[in-house]
Design a protein around this motif. Structure first.
Motif: not given
Ligand code: RIB
Length: 309
Positions: A240-259
């Protein structure tokens, strides 16, 4: 209070975040340009991410008897998370996570888990009433393996879906934790630590997922950062692909996904997994475009309605 549909058994940390032009090398001192203190810990992050999307949530956790712990309890209250089973221990300080984030949004994290490691299997068993009435129990790797395994087996006993996010990576993860996971979710580096397969492509992720499935979990999700995620069940893989963006801060992105995934499993259970993962990727993509961990998690009102149809 309505029964919580999502129960997270996991960690609370105070994030001490330094923003720096680049990550320091060993032995090096560099200047940072900003510092902030935030609420973190993979467990609490996932709980807050699900709550912001509208989930009724409970946290089962342990904080220290200190100001960080008190602030954390207040944070849960503000975010309307049920804290009946958040304990306070005198034996250790509330967990902390010094974090460096560079100008490309990449991060390095140290966790000093403290009070998180004082949560026992008995503490988890005390929460059986909320676990048995929930739809999804979510765990991570920042509390003891004993407490995590107790949470997963208790959920299974009551036919509650289990999501295990095996982060941070642990090569000695108890095999029973994998066996008791309906969904076993890791990122590329965690997959490598657990399987020995270096994950640099979707094909590599498939090889790692096959190894994990052979250890007895129901399904595997390997998150691939900006490349989205791989979902695998026996004999079937979907990228499943994701939209390409320019990240500011990736901290906790995996947690946002799981939540977000926990939210969809609990509130939109008839959606195909592919759709749940796609939507969860979109929510994680929103989160990387703002600084901080929980501070970057979007609220339902700020997101397109189609994510909730
Ligand atoms: O995944 C990000 C989280 O990892 C941070 O909030 C930090 O507290 C650590 O638990």
């Amino acid at each position: 209070m309505a029964a919580s549909k999502v129960v997270v058994v996991g960690s609370c940390m105070t994030d001490l975040v330094s923003y720096t032009p680049r990550l320091p090398k060993p032995g090096e001192t560099i200047h940072g340009h900003k510092f902030s203190i935030g609420f973190g810990g993979k467990g609490a992050n996932q709980c807050i991410a699900a709550t912001r999307l509208g989930a009724a949530t409970s946290m089962v956790a342990m904080v220290g008897e200190d100001s960080f712990g008190q602030n954390y309890l207040e944070n849960f209250k503000v975010n309307k998370v049920d804290t009946k089973y958040v304990g306070i221990t005198k034996e250790a300080a509330t967990g902390v996570a010094p974090i460096a984030v560079d100008d490309s949004g990449e991060n390095c994290i140290i966790i000093v888990a403290g009070a998180n490691l004082k949560m026992t299997s008995s503490n988890v068993l005390e929460a059986e009433d909320i676990i048995k009435n929930s739809c999804v129990v979510v765990c991570q790797g920042e509390i003891t393996m004993e407490a995590t395994l107790t949470a997963l087996t208790l959920a299974r006993k009551h036919k509650v879906k289990t999501v295990m996010n095996a982060a941070p990576a642990n090569a000695d993860l108890d095999p029973e934790i994998i066996k008791n996971s309906d969904i076993f979710c890791v990122n590329e580096s965690e997959a490598e630590v657990l399987t020995g397969v270096e994950v640099k492509s979707v094909a590599d992720a498939q090889s790692a997922a096959v190894k994990l499935l052979s250890r007895g979990c129901g399904s595997v999700i390997i998150t691939l950062g900006g490349e989205g995620a791989l979902y695998s069940i026996q004999g079937h893989h979907e990228h499943i692909s994701a939209e390409k963006v320019t990240p500011v801060d990736t901290t906790g992105a995996g947690n946002a996904f799981v939540g977000a995934l926990a939210y969809y499993l609990a509130y939109h259970p008839s959606l195909p997994m592919r759709e749940m993962i796609q939507r969860s990727c979109r929510i994680a993509t929103v989160s990387v475009q703002s600084p901080g961990t929980q501070s970057s998690y979007p609220k339902k009102e700020s997101l397109p309605m189609e994510l909730f149809a």
